[in-house]
Scaffold this motif. Structure first.
Motif, mmCIF file in Angstrom:
data_model
loop_
_atom_site.group_PDB
_atom_site.id
_atom_site.type_symbol
_atom_site.label_atom_id
_atom_site.label_comp_id
_atom_site.label_asym_id
_atom_site.label_seq_id
_atom_site.Cartn_x
_atom_site.Cartn_y
_atom_site.Cartn_z
ATOM 1 N N SER A 176 0.818 -1.207 0.000
ATOM 2 C CA SER A 176 0.000 0.000 0.000
ATOM 3 C C SER A 176 0.852 1.256 0.000
ATOM 4 O O SER A 176 0.446 2.290 -0.519
ATOM 5 N N GLY A 177 2.043 1.185 0.541
ATOM 6 C CA GLY A 177 2.904 2.360 0.554
ATOM 7 C C GLY A 177 3.615 2.601 -0.758
ATOM 8 O O GLY A 177 3.722 3.730 -1.239
ATOM 9 N N VAL A 178 4.090 1.543 -1.395
ATOM 10 C CA VAL A 178 4.954 1.690 -2.562
ATOM 11 C C VAL A 178 4.193 1.683 -3.886
ATOM 12 O O VAL A 178 4.640 2.287 -4.861
ATOM 13 N N PHE A 179 3.054 1.035 -3.942
ATOM 14 C CA PHE A 179 2.349 0.832 -5.203
ATOM 15 C C PHE A 179 2.072 2.132 -5.961
ATOM 16 O O PHE A 179 2.382 2.247 -7.147
ATOM 17 N N VAL A 180 1.504 3.111 -5.304
ATOM 18 C CA VAL A 180 1.133 4.363 -5.975
ATOM 19 C C VAL A 180 2.364 5.091 -6.502
ATOM 20 O O VAL A 180 2.394 5.531 -7.651
ATOM 21 N N SER A 181 3.395 5.194 -5.688
ATOM 22 C CA SER A 181 4.625 5.871 -6.123
ATOM 23 C C SER A 181 5.259 5.149 -7.298
ATOM 24 O O SER A 181 5.763 5.775 -8.232
ATOM 25 N N PHE A 182 5.246 3.834 -7.253
ATOM 26 C CA PHE A 182 5.834 3.048 -8.336
ATOM 27 C C PHE A 182 5.091 3.273 -9.650
ATOM 28 O O PHE A 182 5.711 3.512 -10.692
ATOM 29 N N ILE A 183 3.780 3.216 -9.615
ATOM 30 C CA ILE A 183 2.987 3.386 -10.838
ATOM 31 C C ILE A 183 3.133 4.801 -11.396
ATOM 32 O O ILE A 183 3.350 4.986 -12.596
ATOM 33 N N THR A 241 4.237 8.166 -15.468
ATOM 34 C CA THR A 241 3.980 9.595 -15.617
ATOM 35 C C THR A 241 5.170 10.400 -15.116
ATOM 36 O O THR A 241 6.101 9.858 -14.540
ATOM 37 N N ARG A 242 5.104 11.683 -15.339
ATOM 38 C CA ARG A 242 6.089 12.601 -14.774
ATOM 39 C C ARG A 242 5.454 13.450 -13.668
ATOM 40 O O ARG A 242 6.022 14.428 -13.225
ATOM 41 N N GLU A 245 5.079 19.606 -7.888
ATOM 42 C CA GLU A 245 5.888 18.562 -8.516
ATOM 43 C C GLU A 245 5.135 18.002 -9.724
ATOM 44 O O GLU A 245 4.804 16.836 -9.799
ATOM 45 N N THR A 246 4.863 18.871 -10.668
ATOM 46 C CA THR A 246 4.098 18.462 -11.838
ATOM 47 C C THR A 246 4.869 18.725 -13.121
ATOM 48 O O THR A 246 4.297 19.058 -14.143
ATOM 49 N N ALA A 247 6.188 18.570 -13.066
ATOM 50 C CA ALA A 247 7.038 18.871 -14.215
ATOM 51 C C ALA A 247 6.692 17.970 -15.392
ATOM 52 O O ALA A 247 6.423 16.793 -15.236
ATOM 53 N N THR A 248 6.701 18.562 -16.578
ATOM 54 C CA THR A 248 6.450 17.785 -17.781
ATOM 55 C C THR A 248 7.711 17.625 -18.610
ATOM 56 O O THR A 248 7.690 17.000 -19.646
ATOM 57 N N THR A 249 8.801 18.206 -18.133
ATOM 58 C CA THR A 249 10.063 18.062 -18.853
ATOM 59 C C THR A 249 10.949 17.073 -18.116
ATOM 60 O O THR A 249 10.922 16.992 -16.901
ATOM 61 N N PRO A 250 11.748 16.321 -18.858
ATOM 62 C CA PRO A 250 12.618 15.358 -18.188
ATOM 63 C C PRO A 250 13.653 16.055 -17.324
ATOM 64 O O PRO A 250 14.162 17.114 -17.687
ATOM 65 N N THR A 251 13.968 15.443 -16.181
ATOM 66 C CA THR A 251 14.955 16.036 -15.288
ATOM 67 C C THR A 251 16.253 15.242 -15.278
ATOM 68 O O THR A 251 17.122 15.502 -14.477
ATOM 69 N N ALA A 252 16.372 14.259 -16.164
ATOM 70 C CA ALA A 252 17.580 13.434 -16.189
ATOM 71 C C ALA A 252 18.756 14.241 -16.725
ATOM 72 O O ALA A 252 18.612 15.126 -17.562
ATOM 73 N N VAL A 253 19.916 13.923 -16.225
ATOM 74 C CA VAL A 253 21.135 14.587 -16.670
ATOM 75 C C VAL A 253 21.552 13.970 -17.996
ATOM 76 O O VAL A 253 21.629 12.747 -18.124
ATOM 77 N N THR A 254 21.802 14.804 -18.958
ATOM 78 C CA THR A 254 22.235 14.291 -20.254
ATOM 79 C C THR A 254 23.750 14.186 -20.278
ATOM 80 O O THR A 254 24.455 14.985 -19.677
#
Length: 136
Positions: A53-60, A65-66, A120-129
């Motif tokens: 119950s704790g991890v499921f929502v965050s995982f999905i 989604t972002r 925390e609704t960013a639509t742009t990727p935050t990964a380092v290129t």
């Protein structure tokens, strides 16, 4: 967490000592819990309800989604696990509904509310290129 203490971090002997102490303490804690619970099925049910119950929502949300981020995930994990525990102990119940369903619903609500509140609704990727290496 012990590596934050300078005397432990700088001494391999101290690290080994603390590892042994914590291993024995956690083993005794596990032994005590196993003697208190009448069967393994109850332990597995409790563990799955609290973890799932704790991890499921965050995982999905994190996988598909972002929407949301670290604060939404952390809050929903804590809220879902606590609600699952309260449901298992009988303090929070909805007639005809398993405790895990209620806990996942609470976790989802917390995730969405905290994500919106923390923006925390960013639509742009935050990964380092990666940059291409420069040839000298």
């Amino acid at each position: 967490f012990l590596l934050r203490i300078k005397s432990v971090r700088d001494s391999p002997r101290s690290q080994l000592r603390w590892s042994r102490i914590l291993t024995v303490l956690l083993g005794l804690l596990a032994l005590g819990l196993s003697l208190l619970v009448p069967g393994i099925i109850q332990v597995l049910t409790m563990a799955f309800t609290m973890y799932g119950s704790g991890v499921f929502v965050s995982f999905i949300f994190g996988l598909f989604t972002r929407f949301g981020g670290r604060w939404a995930s952390l809050a929903s994990m804590v809220g879902g696990a606590v609600t699952g525990l309260l449901g298992l102990t009988g303090l929070v119940t909805v007639p005809g509904l398993p405790p895990i369903v209620l806990a996942v619903a609470v976790s989802l609500a917390i995730y969405v509310l905290v994500a919106l509140a923390a923006r925390e609704t960013a639509t742009t990727p935050t990964a380092v290129t990666e940059q291409e290496p420069q040839h000298v």
